[in-house]
Design a protein around this motif. Structure first.
Motif, PDB file in Angstrom:
ATOM      1  N   LYS A  62       0.816  -1.207   0.000  1.00  0.00           N
ATOM      2  CA  LYS A  62       0.000   0.000   0.000  1.00  0.00           C
ATOM      3  C   LYS A  62       0.848   1.253   0.000  1.00  0.00           C
ATOM      4  CE  LYS A  62      -3.743  -2.279   2.328  1.00  0.00           C
ATOM      5  NZ  LYS A  62      -4.344  -2.601   3.572  1.00  0.00           N
ATOM      6  N   GLU A  63       2.161   1.070   0.168  1.00  0.00           N
ATOM      7  CA  GLU A  63       3.055   2.222   0.183  1.00  0.00           C
ATOM      8  C   GLU A  63       4.400   1.854  -0.416  1.00  0.00           C
ATOM      9  OE1 GLU A  63       3.474  -0.250   3.460  1.00  0.00           O
ATOM     10  OE2 GLU A  63       1.850   1.182   3.554  1.00  0.00           O
ATOM     11  N   ILE A  64       5.167   2.900  -0.737  1.00  0.00           N
ATOM     12  CA  ILE A  64       6.492   2.750  -1.313  1.00  0.00           C
ATOM     13  C   ILE A  64       7.455   3.512  -0.413  1.00  0.00           C
ATOM     14  CG2 ILE A  64       7.967   3.300  -3.290  1.00  0.00           C
ATOM     15  CD1 ILE A  64       5.326   3.471  -4.962  1.00  0.00           C
ATOM     16  N   CYS A  65       8.501   2.855   0.049  1.00  0.00           N
ATOM     17  CA  CYS A  65       9.514   3.530   0.844  1.00  0.00           C
ATOM     18  C   CYS A  65      10.435   4.286  -0.116  1.00  0.00           C
ATOM     19  CB  CYS A  65      10.323   2.533   1.670  1.00  0.00           C
ATOM     20  SG  CYS A  65      11.589   3.340   2.680  1.00  0.00           S
ATOM     21  N   ILE A  66      10.534   5.601   0.088  1.00  0.00           N
ATOM     22  CA  ILE A  66      11.379   6.402  -0.806  1.00  0.00           C
ATOM     23  C   ILE A  66      12.697   6.799  -0.161  1.00  0.00           C
ATOM     24  CG2 ILE A  66       9.474   7.278  -2.190  1.00  0.00           C
ATOM     25  CD1 ILE A  66       9.884   9.986  -0.602  1.00  0.00           C
ATOM     26  N   GLY A  67      12.827   6.613   1.167  1.00  0.00           N
ATOM     27  CA  GLY A  67      14.066   6.989   1.833  1.00  0.00           C
ATOM     28  C   GLY A  67      13.890   7.083   3.333  1.00  0.00           C
ATOM     29  N   HIS A  68      14.792   7.824   3.966  1.00  0.00           N
ATOM     30  CA  HIS A  68      14.709   8.022   5.414  1.00  0.00           C
ATOM     31  C   HIS A  68      15.172   9.441   5.772  1.00  0.00           C
ATOM     32  CE1 HIS A  68      19.008   7.006   5.079  1.00  0.00           C
ATOM     33  NE2 HIS A  68      19.161   7.708   6.190  1.00  0.00           N
ATOM     34  N   VAL A  69      14.753   9.903   6.953  1.00  0.00           N
ATOM     35  CA  VAL A  69      15.155  11.230   7.422  1.00  0.00           C
ATOM     36  C   VAL A  69      16.619  11.150   7.832  1.00  0.00           C
ATOM     37  CG1 VAL A  69      14.730  13.074   9.083  1.00  0.00           C
ATOM     38  CG2 VAL A  69      12.802  11.740   8.188  1.00  0.00           C
ATOM     39  N   ALA A  70      17.467  11.932   7.171  1.00  0.00           N
ATOM     40  CA  ALA A  70      18.908  11.834   7.377  1.00  0.00           C
ATOM     41  C   ALA A  70      19.473  12.941   8.266  1.00  0.00           C
ATOM     42  CB  ALA A  70      19.630  11.856   6.030  1.00  0.00           C
ATOM     43  N   LYS A  71      18.909  14.136   8.182  1.00  0.00           N
ATOM     44  CA  LYS A  71      19.431  15.231   9.012  1.00  0.00           C
ATOM     45  C   LYS A  71      18.415  16.348   9.109  1.00  0.00           C
ATOM     46  CE  LYS A  71      22.207  16.778   5.101  1.00  0.00           C
ATOM     47  NZ  LYS A  71      23.524  17.068   4.615  1.00  0.00           N
ATOM     48  N   THR A  72      18.656  17.248  10.068  1.00  0.00           N
ATOM     49  CA  THR A  72      17.791  18.405  10.257  1.00  0.00           C
ATOM     50  C   THR A  72      18.485  19.639   9.696  1.00  0.00           C
ATOM     51  OG1 THR A  72      18.687  18.918  12.434  1.00  0.00           O
ATOM     52  CG2 THR A  72      16.828  17.392  12.364  1.00  0.00           C
ATOM     53  N   HIS A  73      17.677  20.694   9.457  1.00  0.00           N
ATOM     54  CA  HIS A  73      18.210  21.957   8.939  1.00  0.00           C
ATOM     55  C   HIS A  73      17.590  23.111   9.715  1.00  0.00           C
ATOM     56  CE1 HIS A  73      20.098  20.201   5.366  1.00  0.00           C
ATOM     57  NE2 HIS A  73      19.030  19.440   5.279  1.00  0.00           N
ATOM     58  N   GLY A  74      18.392  23.877  10.373  1.00  0.00           N
ATOM     59  CA  GLY A  74      17.923  25.092  11.030  1.00  0.00           C
ATOM     60  C   GLY A  74      16.971  24.848  12.181  1.00  0.00           C
ATOM     61  N   LEU A  75      16.223  25.894  12.519  1.00  0.00           N
ATOM     62  CA  LEU A  75      15.344  25.867  13.697  1.00  0.00           C
ATOM     63  C   LEU A  75      13.868  25.683  13.353  1.00  0.00           C
ATOM     64  CD1 LEU A  75      17.005  28.858  15.592  1.00  0.00           C
ATOM     65  CD2 LEU A  75      17.419  26.416  15.922  1.00  0.00           C
ATOM     66  N   ASN A  76      13.521  25.718  12.070  1.00  0.00           N
ATOM     67  CA  ASN A  76      12.104  25.694  11.683  1.00  0.00           C
ATOM     68  C   ASN A  76      11.542  24.301  11.397  1.00  0.00           C
ATOM     69  OD1 ASN A  76      13.329  25.152   9.255  1.00  0.00           O
ATOM     70  ND2 ASN A  76      12.118  26.623   8.090  1.00  0.00           N
ATOM     71  N   GLY A  77      12.286  23.240  11.693  1.00  0.00           N
ATOM     72  CA  GLY A  77      11.788  21.880  11.485  1.00  0.00           C
ATOM     73  C   GLY A  77      12.097  21.285  10.129  1.00  0.00           C
ATOM     74  N   ALA A  78      12.878  21.975   9.327  1.00  0.00           N
ATOM     75  CA  ALA A  78      13.253  21.429   8.019  1.00  0.00           C
ATOM     76  C   ALA A  78      14.135  20.202   8.219  1.00  0.00           C
ATOM     77  CB  ALA A  78      13.984  22.476   7.194  1.00  0.00           C
ATOM     78  N   PHE A  79      13.994  19.244   7.334  1.00  0.00           N
ATOM     79  CA  PHE A  79      14.812  18.033   7.397  1.00  0.00           C
ATOM     80  C   PHE A  79      15.114  17.537   5.994  1.00  0.00           C
ATOM     81  CE2 PHE A  79      10.359  16.796   7.758  1.00  0.00           C
ATOM     82  CZ  PHE A  79      10.219  15.770   6.839  1.00  0.00           C
ATOM     83  N   SER A  80      16.135  16.692   5.892  1.00  0.00           N
ATOM     84  CA  SER A  80      16.506  16.096   4.610  1.00  0.00           C
ATOM     85  C   SER A  80      16.099  14.635   4.580  1.00  0.00           C
ATOM     86  CB  SER A  80      18.014  16.169   4.376  1.00  0.00           C
ATOM     87  OG  SER A  80      18.374  17.453   3.971  1.00  0.00           O
ATOM     88  N   ILE A  81      15.566  14.235   3.451  1.00  0.00           N
ATOM     89  CA  ILE A  81      15.266  12.829   3.189  1.00  0.00           C
ATOM     90  C   ILE A  81      16.381  12.302   2.294  1.00  0.00           C
ATOM     91  CG2 ILE A  81      13.685  11.186   2.122  1.00  0.00           C
ATOM     92  CD1 ILE A  81      11.450  13.270   2.530  1.00  0.00           C
ATOM     93  N   LYS A  82      17.081  11.265   2.751  1.00  0.00           N
ATOM     94  CA  LYS A  82      18.042  10.574   1.882  1.00  0.00           C
ATOM     95  C   LYS A  82      17.231   9.574   1.075  1.00  0.00           C
ATOM     96  CE  LYS A  82      22.325   8.037   1.441  1.00  0.00           C
ATOM     97  NZ  LYS A  82      21.951   7.183   0.372  1.00  0.00           N
ATOM     98  N   LEU A  83      17.247   9.744  -0.221  1.00  0.00           N
ATOM     99  CA  LEU A  83      16.409   8.922  -1.095  1.00  0.00           C
ATOM    100  C   LEU A  83      16.992   7.536  -1.303  1.00  0.00           C
ATOM    101  CD1 LEU A  83      15.503  11.639  -3.717  1.00  0.00           C
ATOM    102  CD2 LEU A  83      14.080  10.792  -1.856  1.00  0.00           C
TER     103      LEU A  83
END
Length: 174
Positions: free
Chosen positions: A4-25
């Motif tokens: 029912k879903e496709i795994c595209i990656g995982h959360v690898a790191k955060t950016h700044g103070l506003n909750g931004a994050f990077s997904i490693k694909l």
């Protein structure tokens, strides 16, 4: 049972103070551009829906994401290393591309010299050259999906005939 879903990656790191994050694909580069238009992703094993506010490339394997639900650095840190999913049916173009990439799951690999090797149970497309994970009944092995090794594909019988290098099935055990 169909996924029912496709795994595209995982959360690898955060950016700044506003909750931004990077997904490693964990996806092939072919799908990278398509992911820039997604409006929501699902987080972790609970598949918590995150509404995407902004998404942009951070390199060819990372997407920088800002979501409605993650709004500060501490929240972003709590989701580090969690897997990110897309629901099948929400992004039809991406679904179709993944379907093409997974076409050979269930096919038998047959070596021209030694005969039946096993059945493809997974395909790792997160590499420059895709790799088949093959169940040999004794163990699982990796077999490179390289055109020069494939001699014939019979879709009707779900068989892939290959000319594998000697010793490959012993060396590439998972």
């Amino acid at each position: 049972m169909q996924k029912k879903e496709i795994c595209i990656g995982h959360v690898a790191k955060t950016h700044g103070l506003n909750g931004a994050f990077s997904i490693k694909l964990h996806t092939p580069n072919k799908i990278f551009e398509m992911l820039l238009d997604i409006k929501s992703v699902y987080l972790g094993e609970d598949k918590l829906k995150l509404k995407v506010i902004k998404i942009e490339p951070n390199s060819n394997k990372f997407l920088r994401v800002i979501t409605q639900q993650i709004s500060d650095r501490d929240s972003a840190k709590r989701i580090l290393r969690k897997r990110i999913f897309l629901k099948i049916g929400e992004h039809t173009a991406i679904d179709e591309e993944f379907k093409k990439l997974q076409k050979y799951i269930g096919y038998s690999i047959i070596d021209q010299k030694t005969g039946l090797v096993g059945e493809i149970i997974e395909i790792d497309n997160n590499r420059p050259q895709p790799i088949f994970l093959v169940d040999t009944k004794k163990n699982e092995i990796y077999v490179p999906n390289v055109n020069s090794l494939i001699t014939e594909i019979i879709d009707k019988e779900k068989k892939i005939f290959m000319n594998l290098p000697e010793g490959l099935t012993e060396i590439c055990v998972r």
